[in-house]
Design an enzyme around this catalytic site. Structure first.
Site, PDB file in Angstrom:
ATOM      1  N   ASP A  12      38.457  41.249  27.933  1.00  0.00           N
ATOM      2  CA  ASP A  12      38.785  39.710  27.630  1.00  0.00           C
ATOM      3  C   ASP A  12      39.652  39.105  28.524  1.00  0.00           C
ATOM      4  O   ASP A  12      40.345  37.984  28.228  1.00  0.00           O
ATOM      5  CB  ASP A  12      39.813  39.806  26.354  1.00  0.00           C
ATOM      6  CG  ASP A  12      38.886  40.588  25.044  1.00  0.00           C
ATOM      7  OD1 ASP A  12      37.710  40.532  25.034  1.00  0.00           O
ATOM      8  OD2 ASP A  12      39.785  40.966  24.092  1.00  0.00           O
ATOM      9  N   LYS A  15      35.579  37.079  31.413  1.00  0.00           N
ATOM     10  CA  LYS A  15      34.638  37.261  32.209  1.00  0.00           C
ATOM     11  C   LYS A  15      33.413  36.188  32.012  1.00  0.00           C
ATOM     12  O   LYS A  15      32.641  36.006  32.904  1.00  0.00           O
ATOM     13  CB  LYS A  15      34.057  38.650  32.199  1.00  0.00           C
ATOM     14  CG  LYS A  15      35.297  39.731  32.659  1.00  0.00           C
ATOM     15  CD  LYS A  15      34.720  41.080  32.191  1.00  0.00           C
ATOM     16  CE  LYS A  15      34.628  41.325  30.748  1.00  0.00           C
ATOM     17  NZ  LYS A  15      35.881  41.489  29.829  1.00  0.00           N
ATOM     18  N   GLY A  39      32.454  40.789  23.938  1.00  0.00           N
ATOM     19  CA  GLY A  39      32.502  39.399  23.397  1.00  0.00           C
ATOM     20  C   GLY A  39      32.943  38.247  24.290  1.00  0.00           C
ATOM     21  O   GLY A  39      34.005  38.397  24.705  1.00  0.00           O
ATOM     22  N   HIS A  40      31.664  37.813  25.185  1.00  0.00           N
ATOM     23  CA  HIS A  40      32.156  37.041  26.184  1.00  0.00           C
ATOM     24  C   HIS A  40      31.933  35.707  25.625  1.00  0.00           C
ATOM     25  O   HIS A  40      30.964  35.094  25.376  1.00  0.00           O
ATOM     26  CB  HIS A  40      31.240  37.569  27.226  1.00  0.00           C
ATOM     27  CG  HIS A  40      31.309  38.735  27.766  1.00  0.00           C
ATOM     28  ND1 HIS A  40      30.620  39.386  28.921  1.00  0.00           N
ATOM     29  CD2 HIS A  40      32.380  39.643  27.491  1.00  0.00           C
ATOM     30  CE1 HIS A  40      31.160  40.325  29.101  1.00  0.00           C
ATOM     31  NE2 HIS A  40      31.951  40.812  28.349  1.00  0.00           N
ATOM     32  N   GLN A 221      33.920  44.704  29.055  1.00  0.00           N
ATOM     33  CA  GLN A 221      35.454  45.530  28.941  1.00  0.00           C
ATOM     34  C   GLN A 221      36.095  45.302  30.104  1.00  0.00           C
ATOM     35  O   GLN A 221      36.125  44.435  30.769  1.00  0.00           O
ATOM     36  CB  GLN A 221      35.195  47.148  28.532  1.00  0.00           C
ATOM     37  CG  GLN A 221      34.758  47.267  27.010  1.00  0.00           C
ATOM     38  CD  GLN A 221      32.986  47.009  26.933  1.00  0.00           C
ATOM     39  OE1 GLN A 221      32.409  47.641  27.558  1.00  0.00           O
ATOM     40  NE2 GLN A 221      32.779  46.204  25.996  1.00  0.00           N
TER      41      GLN A 221
END
Ligand code: GDP
Ligand code: IMO
Ligand code: MG
Length: 420
Positions: A12, A15, A39-40, A221
């Site tokens: 988080d 990225k 989750g981007h 990650q």
């Protein structure tokens, strides 16, 4: 040539935003590991989008996006995401390619993830429950099903075989939940997958490289969640570091030029496990509130703390980071004092490395403190105009890590980034 963008902390780091910002400079954007645990978050024309499976280059329509062999693919999430992207006017089928070697996350993988976490009780990993661990276990255990298998007539019988095996495991956990709804969704979603451009990813990407195209590998990650080098066992199940790019896409190490390491100006972690610089106080609360630190995949509150230079130094070493991108600097705008962790005190002794055992020893972080800049930096676009206290903070980090902070992100927007 290949450049890499990956996280240096516990995920988080921002990225998604950074990949979206860099994408115009590349021809191919490729995910090399992880699955729907990622989750981007991107902002596209002011609209927030969270991508879990699709690479973060998808909103640049002339770019190729590849889901590499190192990814574990959740067809259900992919389908939902494709619908979302399509609703925003993107013809995802045109430029999205999937490696035939990527492993499929099956409904029973999700069930096994849940059963395993329940069985661990207080020692649970805090998994996203997306089936990541069990899917990678089946890959290394040589049982899993791959995207390419979908095109095989024997797919269903293979599926039934592996499902039976999983059922026996689920029974041993005494897992009673009915997963038939998950299975229905899965079978519906793999129909869509069959329509995709399923390719031999390693030839595909090496052909592009040979043609002089530029590849950007997108990590999921973070380095401290890497299965080998992270805070084991509180890690994910893939190689999140730059070495993972080679195995996760099928490219040779000498093709990699820049490794951009993304780090927040502070630090967060979601899920269980060691976090030496964690702030269990009002300042931690404040950072969580200002930084909206809630998981993009699970909505869980993220644990917040000061930037940890011991862990960052380690992450720079194992990844060969060439440039650092510091995100969420604006979140510290109002804080009067900032701390950076420069070493760990373990059993009364100062250490400057990440120890093998982080779960059973007490780690007291040693901090150096800095005056905050207490200036709103969100509208700034030039390094020179940044407050001196902020420059002092960044200069110190540069010198400590011996890797330059080259980009400073000062807001979630696409244009909120400053070249240092
Ligand atoms: P990722 O998993 O590394 O892509 O990061 P996430 O999307 O899970 O979390 C990063 C969050 O911070 C998202 O909500 C982003 O929109 C946001 N973000 C990224 N960079 C910045 C920044 O520089 N400032 C602020 N305020 N928010 C940012
Ligand atoms: P992005 O790509 C933050 C964490 C989980 C848990 C551990 C194992 O958005 O940075 P898993 O579901 O992989 O078995 O969970 O890893 N985790 C993440 N934390 N960002 C992520 O991805 C994460 N993906 C997994 O919270 O602690
Ligand atoms: Mg995330």
């Amino acid at each position: 040539m290949v450049d890499v963008i990956l996280g240096l902390q516990w995920g988080d780091e921002g990225k998604g935003k950074i990949v979206d910002y860099f994408a115009p400079n590349y021809d191919v954007i490729a995910r090399f590991q992880g699955g729907a645990n990622a989750g981007h978050t991107l902002y596209v024309n002011g609209q927030k989008v969270v991508l879990h499976q699709i690479p973060s280059g998808i909103f640049h329509e002339d770019k190729i996006n590849l889901i590499g062999n190192g990814v574990v693919l959740d067809a259900v999430t992919l389908k939902k995401e494709c619908e979302k992207v399509a609703s925003m006017g993107i013809d995802y089928k045109k430029n999205l390619y999937i490696s035939e070697r990527a492993h499929l996350i099956l409904p029973t993988h999700r069930a096994l993830d849940k059963a395993s976490e329940l069985a661990k009780g207080n020692e649970k990993i805090g998994s996203t429950l997306k089936g990541i661990g069990p899917a990678y276990m089946d890959k290394t255990g040589r049982n899993g099903l791959r995207v390419g298998d979908l095109l095989d007539k024997g797919f269903i019988s293979q599926y039934i075989k592996i499902r039976l095996k999983h059922q026996r495991l689920l029974d041993s956990y005494n897992f009673q939940e009915d997963i038939s709804a998950w299975e229905d969704e899965f079978f519906e979603s793999i129909e869509l997958l069959r329509d995709f451009k399923i390719v031999n990813g390693e030839y595909f990407i090496n052909d592009k490289i040979q043609q002089g195209k530029k590849v950007l590998a997108e990590g999921a990650q973070g380095s401290m969640l890497d299965v080998d080098f992270g805070t084991f066992p509180f890690v994910t199940s893939s190689s999140t570091i730059s070495a993972g790019v080679c195995t996760g896409l099928g490219i040779a190490p000498q093709k990699i030029i820049d490794v951009f390491g993304v780090s927040k100006a502070y630090c967060t972690r979601v899920g269980s496990g060691p976090f030496p610089t964690e702030l269990n106080d009002e300042t931690g609360e404040l950072i969580r509130k200002i930084g909206s630190e809630f998981g993009a995949t699970t909505g869980r509150p993220r644990r917040c703390g000061w930037i940890d230079l011991v862990a960052l130094n380690f992450a720079c070493m194992i990844n060969g980071v060439t440039k650092i991108i510091m995100t969420k600097t604006d979140i510290l705008d109002t804080l009067p004092e900032l701390n950076v962790c420069t070493s760990y005190k373990i059993n009364g002794e100062e250490k400057n490395y990440v120890p093998f055992q982080m779960t059973q020893v007490k780690i007291d972080p040693v901090f150096k403190s800095f005056e905050g800049w207490q200036t709103d930096i969100t509208a700034m676009s030039e390094y020179d105009s940044l407050p001196q206290n902020m420059k002092n903070y960044i200069d110190y980090i540069n010198k400590f890590l011996k890797v330059p902070v080259k980009f400073i992100s000062n807001g979630p927007g696409r244009d909120q980034i400053i070249l240092a």
